[in-house]
Design a protein around this motif. Structure first.
Motif, PDB file in Angstrom:
ATOM      1  N   MET A  30     -15.661   5.177   0.864  1.00  0.00           N
ATOM      2  CA  MET A  30     -14.228   5.020   1.711  1.00  0.00           C
ATOM      3  C   MET A  30     -14.296   4.325   2.835  1.00  0.00           C
ATOM      4  N   SER A  31     -15.174   4.454   3.764  1.00  0.00           N
ATOM      5  CA  SER A  31     -15.548   4.017   5.005  1.00  0.00           C
ATOM      6  C   SER A  31     -15.839   2.272   4.782  1.00  0.00           C
ATOM      7  N   GLU A  32     -16.450   2.103   3.554  1.00  0.00           N
ATOM      8  CA  GLU A  32     -17.048   0.641   3.415  1.00  0.00           C
ATOM      9  C   GLU A  32     -15.493  -0.141   2.773  1.00  0.00           C
ATOM     10  N   GLU A  33     -14.555   0.654   2.136  1.00  0.00           N
ATOM     11  CA  GLU A  33     -13.318   0.026   1.654  1.00  0.00           C
ATOM     12  C   GLU A  33     -12.807  -0.504   2.779  1.00  0.00           C
ATOM     13  N   ILE A  34     -12.545   0.557   3.644  1.00  0.00           N
ATOM     14  CA  ILE A  34     -11.575   0.495   5.038  1.00  0.00           C
ATOM     15  C   ILE A  34     -12.379  -0.648   5.681  1.00  0.00           C
ATOM     16  N   ALA A  35     -13.646  -0.955   5.993  1.00  0.00           N
ATOM     17  CA  ALA A  35     -14.036  -1.808   6.896  1.00  0.00           C
ATOM     18  C   ALA A  35     -14.068  -3.137   6.325  1.00  0.00           C
ATOM     19  N   ALA A  36     -14.054  -3.539   4.912  1.00  0.00           N
ATOM     20  CA  ALA A  36     -13.688  -4.573   4.212  1.00  0.00           C
ATOM     21  C   ALA A  36     -12.216  -4.982   4.387  1.00  0.00           C
ATOM     22  N   LEU A  37     -11.315  -4.045   4.485  1.00  0.00           N
ATOM     23  CA  LEU A  37      -9.865  -4.338   4.593  1.00  0.00           C
ATOM     24  C   LEU A  37      -9.618  -4.641   6.012  1.00  0.00           C
ATOM     25  N   VAL A  38     -10.474  -4.019   7.073  1.00  0.00           N
ATOM     26  CA  VAL A  38     -10.216  -4.355   8.372  1.00  0.00           C
ATOM     27  C   VAL A  38     -10.843  -5.539   8.662  1.00  0.00           C
ATOM     28  N   ARG A  39     -11.845  -6.215   7.866  1.00  0.00           N
ATOM     29  CA  ARG A  39     -12.116  -7.546   8.329  1.00  0.00           C
ATOM     30  C   ARG A  39     -11.090  -8.471   7.781  1.00  0.00           C
ATOM     31  N   ARG A  40     -10.511  -8.266   6.725  1.00  0.00           N
ATOM     32  CA  ARG A  40      -9.407  -9.085   6.112  1.00  0.00           C
ATOM     33  C   ARG A  40      -8.365  -9.311   6.834  1.00  0.00           C
ATOM     34  N   LEU A  41      -8.046  -8.197   7.807  1.00  0.00           N
ATOM     35  CA  LEU A  41      -6.625  -8.360   8.880  1.00  0.00           C
ATOM     36  C   LEU A  41      -6.924  -9.780   9.713  1.00  0.00           C
ATOM     37  N   ALA A  42      -8.240 -10.082   9.719  1.00  0.00           N
ATOM     38  CA  ALA A  42      -8.315 -11.493  10.596  1.00  0.00           C
ATOM     39  C   ALA A  42      -8.474 -12.540   9.831  1.00  0.00           C
ATOM     40  N   ALA A  43      -8.219 -12.583   8.490  1.00  0.00           N
ATOM     41  CA  ALA A  43      -8.519 -13.788   7.557  1.00  0.00           C
ATOM     42  C   ALA A  43      -7.601 -14.855   8.169  1.00  0.00           C
ATOM     43  N   GLU A  44      -7.713 -15.918   7.604  1.00  0.00           N
ATOM     44  CA  GLU A  44      -6.832 -17.169   7.977  1.00  0.00           C
ATOM     45  C   GLU A  44      -5.640 -17.012   7.178  1.00  0.00           C
ATOM     46  N   SER A  45      -5.616 -16.430   5.944  1.00  0.00           N
ATOM     47  CA  SER A  45      -4.474 -16.425   5.157  1.00  0.00           C
ATOM     48  C   SER A  45      -3.550 -15.316   5.338  1.00  0.00           C
ATOM     49  N   ARG A  46      -2.150 -15.619   5.633  1.00  0.00           N
ATOM     50  CA  ARG A  46      -1.317 -14.653   6.177  1.00  0.00           C
ATOM     51  C   ARG A  46      -0.842 -13.931   5.106  1.00  0.00           C
ATOM     52  N   ASP A  47      -0.944 -14.187   3.761  1.00  0.00           N
ATOM     53  CA  ASP A  47      -0.962 -13.346   2.641  1.00  0.00           C
ATOM     54  C   ASP A  47      -2.139 -12.396   2.538  1.00  0.00           C
ATOM     55  N   ASP A  48      -3.271 -12.926   2.728  1.00  0.00           N
ATOM     56  CA  ASP A  48      -4.386 -12.050   2.678  1.00  0.00           C
ATOM     57  C   ASP A  48      -4.401 -10.910   3.967  1.00  0.00           C
ATOM     58  N   ARG A  49      -3.819 -11.344   4.960  1.00  0.00           N
ATOM     59  CA  ARG A  49      -3.809 -10.439   6.069  1.00  0.00           C
ATOM     60  C   ARG A  49      -2.707  -9.248   5.645  1.00  0.00           C
ATOM     61  N   ALA A  50      -1.654  -9.806   5.183  1.00  0.00           N
ATOM     62  CA  ALA A  50      -0.601  -9.139   4.671  1.00  0.00           C
ATOM     63  C   ALA A  50      -0.994  -7.775   3.650  1.00  0.00           C
ATOM     64  N   ALA A  51      -1.699  -8.271   2.845  1.00  0.00           N
ATOM     65  CA  ALA A  51      -2.501  -7.567   1.492  1.00  0.00           C
ATOM     66  C   ALA A  51      -3.263  -6.286   2.201  1.00  0.00           C
ATOM     67  N   ALA A  52      -4.152  -7.020   3.075  1.00  0.00           N
ATOM     68  CA  ALA A  52      -4.814  -5.861   3.724  1.00  0.00           C
ATOM     69  C   ALA A  52      -4.152  -4.856   4.529  1.00  0.00           C
ATOM     70  N   ARG A  53      -3.110  -5.214   5.252  1.00  0.00           N
ATOM     71  CA  ARG A  53      -2.387  -4.425   6.148  1.00  0.00           C
ATOM     72  C   ARG A  53      -1.651  -3.494   5.136  1.00  0.00           C
ATOM     73  N   ASP A  54      -1.204  -3.764   4.132  1.00  0.00           N
ATOM     74  CA  ASP A  54      -0.427  -2.797   3.150  1.00  0.00           C
ATOM     75  C   ASP A  54      -1.394  -1.802   2.614  1.00  0.00           C
ATOM     76  N   ALA A  55      -2.830  -2.091   2.221  1.00  0.00           N
ATOM     77  CA  ALA A  55      -3.739  -1.334   1.671  1.00  0.00           C
ATOM     78  C   ALA A  55      -4.152  -0.371   2.776  1.00  0.00           C
ATOM     79  N   LEU A  56      -4.260  -0.898   3.772  1.00  0.00           N
ATOM     80  CA  LEU A  56      -4.867   0.127   5.005  1.00  0.00           C
ATOM     81  C   LEU A  56      -3.545   1.073   5.346  1.00  0.00           C
ATOM     82  N   ILE A  57      -2.435   0.889   5.457  1.00  0.00           N
ATOM     83  CA  ILE A  57      -1.476   1.830   5.475  1.00  0.00           C
ATOM     84  C   ILE A  57      -1.282   2.915   4.532  1.00  0.00           C
ATOM     85  N   ALA A  58      -1.586   2.378   3.266  1.00  0.00           N
ATOM     86  CA  ALA A  58      -1.770   3.203   2.039  1.00  0.00           C
ATOM     87  C   ALA A  58      -2.532   4.018   2.297  1.00  0.00           C
TER      88      ALA A  58
END
Length: 325
Positions: free
Chosen positions: A1-29
């Motif tokens: 679980m922690s590795e999955e969360i860490a990967a999603l957190v890194r995506r929050l700083a991605a250049e792509s706005r869509d990528d950041r939005a997808a990571a945010r939705d997954a983290l909230i879930a």
């Protein structure tokens, strides 16, 4: 679980706005377990990652409170400051521990004697001359008045959540407000409350003048291009101007206005139409008959500010926001 969360957190700083939005939705879930992983990003205010992490915590809402308290209590130490800020932002003072609330109160007491208030906002305010804090509190039926720095008072009453809907005793909806009373500046105290004054200014200025002898309301609305100023004495309207009022003017011109009003023939080239009916600009009025908020830094100051609420059943702790001190 922690590795999955860490990967999603890194995506929050991605250049792509869509990528950041997808990571945010997954983290909230994923819910509360993500909270400690989001806190390090809050050190980078204004960056896409920091903003996205803060939005994630806001969307988690009350589910984030318990893990934030855990960080406050047990660390890691580097994240405790961010956890405190988010606790206040999400849950207000009631979300803080007794120890944290006591620490904030101590910090306020330390800063009060030497604070430098700086300039005050000049969009909407009330000015009251020669009035004690107790007079203003009594006139407006305020409650739980407590000493605050000017920065804290403005944060609470202007910049953060400053009104709350709650059920009244009769089952209807009522609104509680936060109100900030400034230190005294050359005999004048100013009253702030963004929602409070926006929704109640006419009643407020009348009640204050009835109890304190005189009160002024000033409004500068750059968005709507509206100016409004109002002088009330002993509970009665004396003079006022409203850009969109009907009528625009009430009362007779005051002495400072008469000094500016032209005496020449309206058809002459020298006729100054700007002051033909009186002074419209609220800041110009304030500089003539009270004090301008934007210059109080150079005025003589007495005492400190006070923060109060309008409803005795709704204390300060329910208002959300990480206040400046």
């Amino acid at each position: 679980m922690s590795e999955e969360i860490a990967a999603l957190v890194r995506r929050l700083a991605a250049e792509s706005r869509d990528d950041r939005a997808a990571a945010r939705d997954a983290l909230i879930a994923l819910g509360a377990p993500v909270v400690p992983h989001l806190l390090p990003l809050l050190k980078n205010d204004g960056t896409p990652g920091g903003t996205a992490a803060e939005l994630c915590l806001e969307d988690l809402g009350t589910a984030a409170l318990a893990p934030l308290r855990e960080v406050r209590a047990h660390g890691p130490g580097a994240l405790r400051s961010a956890a405190l800020r988010m606790l206040a932002a999400l849950g207000g003072g009631d979300a803080l521990s007794d120890a944290d609330r006591a620490a904030v109160e101590r910090l306020v007491r330390i800063k009060l004697p030497d604070e430098q208030p700086g300039d005050l906002p000049a969009d909407r305010w009330i000015a009251v001359p020669k009035a004690e804090v107790a007079d203003i509190v009594r006139a407006l039926d305020l409650h739980d008045a407590r000493p605050v720095t000017t920065a804290m008072g403005l944060s609470a009453a202007v910049h953060h959540e400053n009104s709350l809907s709650h059920p009244a005793d009769d089952g209807s909806d009522a609104t509680a407000y936060r109100v900030f009373i400034t230190p005294e500046f050359e005999g004048w105290r100013l009253v702030y409350g963004a929602d409070y004054l926006n929704e109640n200014w006419a009643q407020v200025v009348t009640r204050l003048s009835a109890h304190c002898g005189e009160a002024h309301f000033y409004l500068v609305d750059d968005y709507d291009g509206a100016w409004l100023w109002w002088v009330s004495e002993n509970g009665q309207d004396r003079r006022g101007y409203r850009t969109y009022g009907d009528p625009q003017w009430i009362g007779e011109p005051m002495e400072f206005e008469r000094d500016l009003m032209p005496d020449e023939d309206p058809d002459s080239e020298d006729y100054d139409e700007e002051y033909a009916e009186g002074v419209r600009d609220p800041e110009e009025v304030a500089s003539s008959i009270s004090v301008q908020p934007t210059v109080v830094e150079v005025l003589d100051r007495v005492g400190h500010g006070w923060l109060a609420v309008t409803d005795p059943d709704v204390g300060h702790g329910r208002f959300r926001g990480a206040l400046d001190i």
